[in-house]
Write a protein that holds these residues in place. Sequence first.
Motif, PDB file in Angstrom:
ATOM      1  N   VAL A 123       0.837  -1.203   0.000  1.00 14.66           N
ATOM      2  CA  VAL A 123       0.000   0.000   0.000  1.00 14.66           C
ATOM      3  C   VAL A 123       0.872   1.253   0.000  1.00 14.66           C
ATOM      4  CG1 VAL A 123      -1.683   1.333   1.322  1.00 14.66           C
ATOM      5  CG2 VAL A 123      -1.954  -1.140   1.108  1.00 14.66           C
ATOM      6  N   LEU A 124       1.915   1.251   0.820  1.00 20.59           N
ATOM      7  CA  LEU A 124       2.821   2.397   0.862  1.00 20.59           C
ATOM      8  C   LEU A 124       3.556   2.567  -0.459  1.00 20.59           C
ATOM      9  CD1 LEU A 124       4.368   2.158   4.441  1.00 20.59           C
ATOM     10  CD2 LEU A 124       2.733   3.842   3.595  1.00 20.59           C
ATOM     11  N   VAL A 125       4.003   1.454  -1.036  1.00 18.94           N
ATOM     12  CA  VAL A 125       4.698   1.533  -2.325  1.00 18.94           C
ATOM     13  C   VAL A 125       3.770   2.097  -3.395  1.00 18.94           C
ATOM     14  CG1 VAL A 125       5.779   0.178  -4.161  1.00 18.94           C
ATOM     15  CG2 VAL A 125       6.306  -0.325  -1.780  1.00 18.94           C
ATOM     16  N   LEU A 126       2.528   1.642  -3.405  1.00 15.86           N
ATOM     17  CA  LEU A 126       1.558   2.161  -4.372  1.00 15.86           C
ATOM     18  C   LEU A 126       1.355   3.663  -4.185  1.00 15.86           C
ATOM     19  CD1 LEU A 126      -1.169  -0.648  -4.397  1.00 15.86           C
ATOM     20  CD2 LEU A 126       0.141   0.150  -6.371  1.00 15.86           C
ATOM     21  N   GLY A 127       1.273   4.095  -2.938  1.00 17.07           N
ATOM     22  CA  GLY A 127       1.097   5.519  -2.674  1.00 17.07           C
ATOM     23  C   GLY A 127       2.273   6.344  -3.148  1.00 17.07           C
ATOM     24  N   LEU A 128       3.493   5.859  -2.883  1.00 17.41           N
ATOM     25  CA  LEU A 128       4.682   6.591  -3.301  1.00 17.41           C
ATOM     26  C   LEU A 128       4.826   6.619  -4.820  1.00 17.41           C
ATOM     27  CD1 LEU A 128       7.230   5.343  -0.605  1.00 17.41           C
ATOM     28  CD2 LEU A 128       6.257   7.647  -0.812  1.00 17.41           C
ATOM     29  N   VAL A 129       4.514   5.489  -5.459  1.00 19.59           N
ATOM     30  CA  VAL A 129       4.582   5.452  -6.927  1.00 19.59           C
ATOM     31  C   VAL A 129       3.536   6.391  -7.518  1.00 19.59           C
ATOM     32  CG1 VAL A 129       4.251   3.990  -8.959  1.00 19.59           C
ATOM     33  CG2 VAL A 129       5.540   3.135  -7.014  1.00 19.59           C
ATOM     34  N   GLY A 130       2.388   6.503  -6.840  1.00 23.84           N
ATOM     35  CA  GLY A 130       1.380   7.455  -7.291  1.00 23.84           C
ATOM     36  C   GLY A 130       1.880   8.893  -7.223  1.00 23.84           C
ATOM     37  N   ILE A 131       2.738   9.176  -6.249  1.00 23.45           N
ATOM     38  CA  ILE A 131       3.316  10.513  -6.121  1.00 23.45           C
ATOM     39  C   ILE A 131       4.447  10.722  -7.124  1.00 23.45           C
ATOM     40  CG2 ILE A 131       4.592  12.058  -4.585  1.00 23.45           C
ATOM     41  CD1 ILE A 131       3.115  10.729  -2.236  1.00 23.45           C
ATOM     42  N   GLY A 177       5.128   8.902  -9.863  1.00 19.38           N
ATOM     43  CA  GLY A 177       4.797   8.579 -11.237  1.00 19.38           C
ATOM     44  C   GLY A 177       5.237   7.172 -11.590  1.00 19.38           C
ATOM     45  N   PRO A 178       4.645   6.560 -12.625  1.00 19.42           N
ATOM     46  CA  PRO A 178       4.980   5.186 -13.001  1.00 19.42           C
ATOM     47  C   PRO A 178       6.365   5.076 -13.608  1.00 19.42           C
ATOM     48  CG  PRO A 178       3.487   6.141 -14.611  1.00 19.42           C
ATOM     49  CD  PRO A 178       3.611   7.141 -13.493  1.00 19.42           C
ATOM     50  N   GLY A 179       6.953   3.896 -13.475  1.00 19.51           N
ATOM     51  CA  GLY A 179       8.283   3.633 -14.031  1.00 19.51           C
ATOM     52  C   GLY A 179       9.116   2.811 -13.071  1.00 19.51           C
ATOM     53  N   ALA A 194       4.219  -7.168  -9.301  1.00 13.38           N
ATOM     54  CA  ALA A 194       2.888  -6.610  -9.065  1.00 13.38           C
ATOM     55  C   ALA A 194       2.780  -5.198  -9.624  1.00 13.38           C
ATOM     56  CB  ALA A 194       2.582  -6.618  -7.569  1.00 13.38           C
ATOM     57  N   MET A 195       3.813  -4.383  -9.407  1.00 10.69           N
ATOM     58  CA  MET A 195       3.795  -3.018  -9.919  1.00 10.69           C
ATOM     59  C   MET A 195       3.750  -3.009 -11.454  1.00 10.69           C
ATOM     60  SD  MET A 195       3.781  -0.817  -7.405  1.00 10.69           S
ATOM     61  CE  MET A 195       2.685  -1.986  -6.598  1.00 10.69           C
ATOM     62  N   SER A 196       4.522  -3.890 -12.062  1.00  4.79           N
ATOM     63  CA  SER A 196       4.532  -3.965 -13.527  1.00  4.79           C
ATOM     64  C   SER A 196       3.201  -4.487 -14.049  1.00  4.79           C
ATOM     65  CB  SER A 196       5.682  -4.869 -13.994  1.00  4.79           C
ATOM     66  OG  SER A 196       6.927  -4.330 -13.628  1.00  4.79           O
ATOM     67  N   PHE A 197       2.610  -5.439 -13.344  1.00  8.29           N
ATOM     68  CA  PHE A 197       1.305  -5.975 -13.747  1.00  8.29           C
ATOM     69  C   PHE A 197       0.245  -4.882 -13.730  1.00  8.29           C
ATOM     70  CE2 PHE A 197      -2.834  -7.844 -12.749  1.00  8.29           C
ATOM     71  CZ  PHE A 197      -2.950  -8.791 -13.760  1.00  8.29           C
ATOM     72  N   LEU A 198       0.352  -3.971 -12.768  1.00 12.38           N
ATOM     73  CA  LEU A 198      -0.605  -2.869 -12.661  1.00 12.38           C
ATOM     74  C   LEU A 198      -0.281  -1.720 -13.616  1.00 12.38           C
ATOM     75  CD1 LEU A 198      -0.955  -2.741  -8.764  1.00 12.38           C
ATOM     76  CD2 LEU A 198      -2.612  -3.661 -10.407  1.00 12.38           C
ATOM     77  N   GLY A 199       0.830  -1.841 -14.348  1.00 16.67           N
ATOM     78  CA  GLY A 199       1.207  -0.789 -15.281  1.00 16.67           C
ATOM     79  C   GLY A 199       1.988   0.344 -14.657  1.00 16.67           C
ATOM     80  N   LEU A 200       2.470   0.142 -13.417  1.00 15.83           N
ATOM     81  CA  LEU A 200       3.190   1.194 -12.711  1.00 15.83           C
ATOM     82  C   LEU A 200       4.700   0.981 -12.691  1.00 15.83           C
ATOM     83  CD1 LEU A 200       0.796   1.536  -9.640  1.00 15.83           C
ATOM     84  CD2 LEU A 200       0.856   2.974 -11.694  1.00 15.83           C
ATOM     85  N   GLU A 208       9.521  -7.929 -18.707  1.00 17.33           N
ATOM     86  CA  GLU A 208       9.516  -8.132 -17.257  1.00 17.33           C
ATOM     87  C   GLU A 208       8.378  -9.087 -16.962  1.00 17.33           C
ATOM     88  OE1 GLU A 208       8.767  -7.958 -13.159  1.00 17.33           O
ATOM     89  OE2 GLU A 208       7.358  -7.187 -14.640  1.00 17.33           O
ATOM     90  N   TRP A 209       8.587  -9.962 -15.997  1.00 18.02           N
ATOM     91  CA  TRP A 209       7.627 -11.040 -15.779  1.00 18.02           C
ATOM     92  C   TRP A 209       6.240 -10.533 -15.430  1.00 18.02           C
ATOM     93  CZ3 TRP A 209      11.639 -14.056 -12.398  1.00 18.02           C
ATOM     94  CH2 TRP A 209      12.600 -14.618 -13.263  1.00 18.02           C
ATOM     95  N   GLY A 210       6.122  -9.515 -14.582  1.00 16.01           N
ATOM     96  CA  GLY A 210       4.815  -8.982 -14.236  1.00 16.01           C
ATOM     97  C   GLY A 210       4.100  -8.375 -15.429  1.00 16.01           C
ATOM     98  N   SER A 211       4.836  -7.623 -16.236  1.00 15.64           N
ATOM     99  CA  SER A 211       4.227  -7.023 -17.430  1.00 15.64           C
ATOM    100  C   SER A 211       3.881  -8.093 -18.458  1.00 15.64           C
ATOM    101  CB  SER A 211       5.167  -5.980 -18.035  1.00 15.64           C
ATOM    102  OG  SER A 211       6.375  -6.579 -18.479  1.00 15.64           O
ATOM    103  N   MET A 212       4.648  -9.178 -18.518  1.00 18.17           N
ATOM    104  CA  MET A 212       4.329 -10.276 -19.426  1.00 18.17           C
ATOM    105  C   MET A 212       3.016 -10.951 -19.024  1.00 18.17           C
ATOM    106  SD  MET A 212       8.130 -11.968 -19.972  1.00 18.17           S
ATOM    107  CE  MET A 212       7.520 -13.336 -20.979  1.00 18.17           C
TER     108      MET A 212
END
Length: 277
Positions: A125-133, A135-137, A213-219, A227-231
């Motif tokens: 949850v914290l990682v998602l919040g920080l990535v939201g701040i 930006g994706p990548g 998980a982050m790559s699977f979500l497009g972040l 990358e395995w998640g994006s695949m």
Amino acid sequence: MIASMRTGLRSQKTAAVCSVILAVLFLLSIMAPWIAPHDPVQVNLAIKLQSPSWDYPLGTDQLGRCNLSRLLYGSRISLGFASLIFISSLLIGLLIGTFAGYKGGIIDQVLMRFCEGVMAFPTLVLVLGLVGIFGPGLPQVILAMIMVQWVYYARMFRGMVLSLRERNFITAAKISGSSQWTIIRRHIVPNVLPPIVVMGTLEIGWAIMDIAAMSFLGLGVQPPSPEWGSMIHEGKSYIRSNPELMLYPGIMILIIVVTFNILGEALSERFGVKRRF
């Protein structure tokens, strides 16, 4: 005693087998540019969704890219950056946790209250919040994970230092005139680092899953980088007709995470280190 010896031998064998598996996987990831049969991002729609063949041992994806090549290159991201996250978090946690535990006082209190505040929330949850701040990548995901993970190591280092700083050999070092830096470097760090490194084998598996998980979500990793998640994300549209597009990277994540966890459990059992979770 015999049971204890058997348990120790079993742990040694398990650790050895897991170490060999991980060594092979790391070697494959390093050698990916030389052993991958094709360019992992080369698109060829004329051969899309091709079945396994001599030219394409694991077939091709929806854009005609070699699945095997993408898996090999994807391992470089998953293993390489998970190791980077672990090492960076470990070093930051080592510095802050050792300093806080040894100095004590208001500095220790402030740092530990901050760590407790971070640990009150689920890591993802914290990682998602920080990535939201941020930006994706991928760089942003790595930075966010390091910012979250170091607090766990700092907390553990601090607890170990508190138990060590009043020991007789530390007192003897103080009486002999050793500086605080010398005491920390020669007596504190060598005693707290091995258990945390053992603990880290359990944490790398979590880092790999979080990156996926982050790559699977497009972040995280952005197309067309493999990358395995994006695949898995790209293959979910073909789960009925070509489920292998999701199965291949999913199996690789499963193998690596399970191997790291088994290795961590074996080392924890051998050295008497308790898990964080």
